[in-house]
Design an enzyme around this catalytic site. Structure first.
Site, PDB file in Angstrom:
ATOM      1  N   GLY A  33       3.474  -2.592  -0.267  1.00 23.84           N
ATOM      2  CA  GLY A  33       3.161  -3.337   0.938  1.00 23.84           C
ATOM      3  C   GLY A  33       1.701  -3.748   0.947  1.00 23.84           C
ATOM      4  N   CYS A  34       1.369  -4.695   1.808  1.00 22.70           N
ATOM      5  CA  CYS A  34      -0.006  -5.204   1.850  1.00 22.70           C
ATOM      6  C   CYS A  34      -0.986  -4.153   2.364  1.00 22.70           C
ATOM      7  CB  CYS A  34      -0.072  -6.476   2.689  1.00 22.70           C
ATOM      8  SG  CYS A  34       0.811  -6.385   4.269  1.00 22.70           S
TER       9      CYS A  34
END
Length: 402
Positions: free
Chosen positions: A205-206
């Site tokens: 995920g970011c």
């Protein structure tokens, strides 16, 4: 490297081995025979096979599942400049039958296949796929894909190794637990060798990318405490996806900032999983994300305690050592503050450490583009590794400024 020096170095390494700058890999590979190539840049040594990379007409055939979303369109943009990949399949259920140019006019110049529904996808002309589908829908789809495909999944469906934890945070049972055992977590700079050998990679995920890159080396080196880690993170609106949602309307997000997912954001177990593995013991964090009125970009401001006898200079030196020679993770000069505007549109992560005014505490700042290093760029970096290409291939876009 001069031609004579390259020849001497190649001779020292043995037959079928060549030396060249990794930044010039495209021109240097032209005309070589299939074999094992060792690319040596001024920064580090990168080893890869070029069995399918040598002839441009034999490009790796790539599918993009979920091409009508932001991460899907970003994959298309990045692959457009990749010398060894070509897109042969794109799916988008709601946009099936349309061209990518009609969905994303900025991509109208690309010669690409039309969008099809996932149920109508033909994978016989595909070697690898990027899955850019919504969370909780990807497991069943990936489970049904041909086993010979290389897969990079940009959803959260294979990031958590513990399937019970997945059920707890995502509210439904994991539907491919056997496949989960095969998945490799794709934080490239930390798990490079595992990614290189993987068939299925769970792209991080970011938020976890921006947090784990600075913290993992510091925790592994036993420089910061495992308690009282506080993370204040901020993301551009594109991180929420392209779906029509009232909370993402311009009038809802402009001229303001708001917190969301307080105490229960789904990236928490992913972050804690990475930190716990680095520490070899359970790590629990305080994490609060915020939505910012900007299209893309992400900043994580991390507060941690220094262990006894440790200074901020020790942290700086450890990060310097950990990321020496890395293409995409850059520790700034002392005192320089990372800004999201300086990495926009690129696959870079800029970071730095600062001494807190409270004795014994440190402030760490990390910035990425949430759609590139936080998603599609890192996915391309991973597929490069998985298929034997230099991992920076097609990713040397410089940041867009202003």
């Amino acid at each position: 490297m001069s031609s004579s020096a390259a020849a001497a170095a190649a001779a020292a390494l043995g037959p079928d081995v060549f030396l060249f700058s990794s930044l010039d890999v495209g021109t240097q590979l032209h005309g070589l025979q299939v074999g094992s190539v060792r690319a040596v840049s001024s920064r580090r040594r990168v080893r890869f096979s070029v069995a399918s990379a040598l002839k441009s007409e034999e490009k790796l055939r790539v599918g993009v599942l979920g091409a009508s979303g932001y991460t899907g369109s970003e994959i298309v943009r990045l692959v457009a400049n990749h010398p060894y990949f070509r897109i042969t399949l794109m799916t988008a259920d709601r946009k099936a039958g349309q061209s990518i140019g009609s969905v994303f006019p900025h991509l109208i110049t690309q010669d690409l296949p039309g969008l099809v529904a996932i149920g109508d996808a033909d994978f016989s002309n595909t070697d690898a796929v990027f899955c850019c589908l919504p969370h909780a829908t990807t497991q069943e789809i990936i489970k049904s894909l041909p086993r010979e495909l290389k897969i990079v999944d940009l959803s959260a469906d294979f990031r958590l190794r513990n399937v019970d934890e997945y059920k707890e945070w995502y509210g439904q049972p994991h539907s491919a637990p056997e496949l989960q055992k095969e998945a490799t977590y794709g934080l490239t700079e930390i798990y490079r060798e595992e990614v290189r050998k993987a068939r299925l990679v769970a792209n991080p995920g970011c938020y976890p990318t921006s947090i784990l890159l600075p913290l993992v080396p510091l925790i592994q080196a036993r420089l910061v405490g495992l308690e009282n880690i506080i993370i204040d993170a901020k993301s551009g609106v594109s991180g929420a996806g392209r779906g029509a949602k009232e909370a993402n309307l311009y009038t809802e997000v402009s001229e303001g900032i708001h917190s969301y997912g307080i105490t229960k954001h789904r990236h928490v177990p992913e972050i804690e999983q990475g930190l716990s593995e680095a520490a070899q013991s359970k790590v629990t964090i305080s994490f609060t994300p915020h939505l910012m009125p900007m299209s893309r970009g992400m900043q994580s401001t991390i507060y941690a305690e220094l262990l006894p006898g440790v200074t901020v200079d020790d942290l700086y030196r450890q990060l310097q050592t950990a990321y020496k020679g890395e293409e995409f993770v850059r520790l700034l000069s002392k005192g320089s503050v990372p800004h999201t505007r300086h990495i926009r549109g690129s696959n870079y992560c800029f970071l730095n450490v600062f001494e807190d005014r409270i004795p014994g505490r440190v402030i760490i700042i990390s910035v990425i583009d949430n759609l590139v290093k936080g998603a599609s760029g890192q996915a391309l970096q991973n597929l490069n590794l998985m298929t034997g290409y230099a991992e920076n291939t097609g990713l040397l876009y410089q940041p867009l400024f202003p």
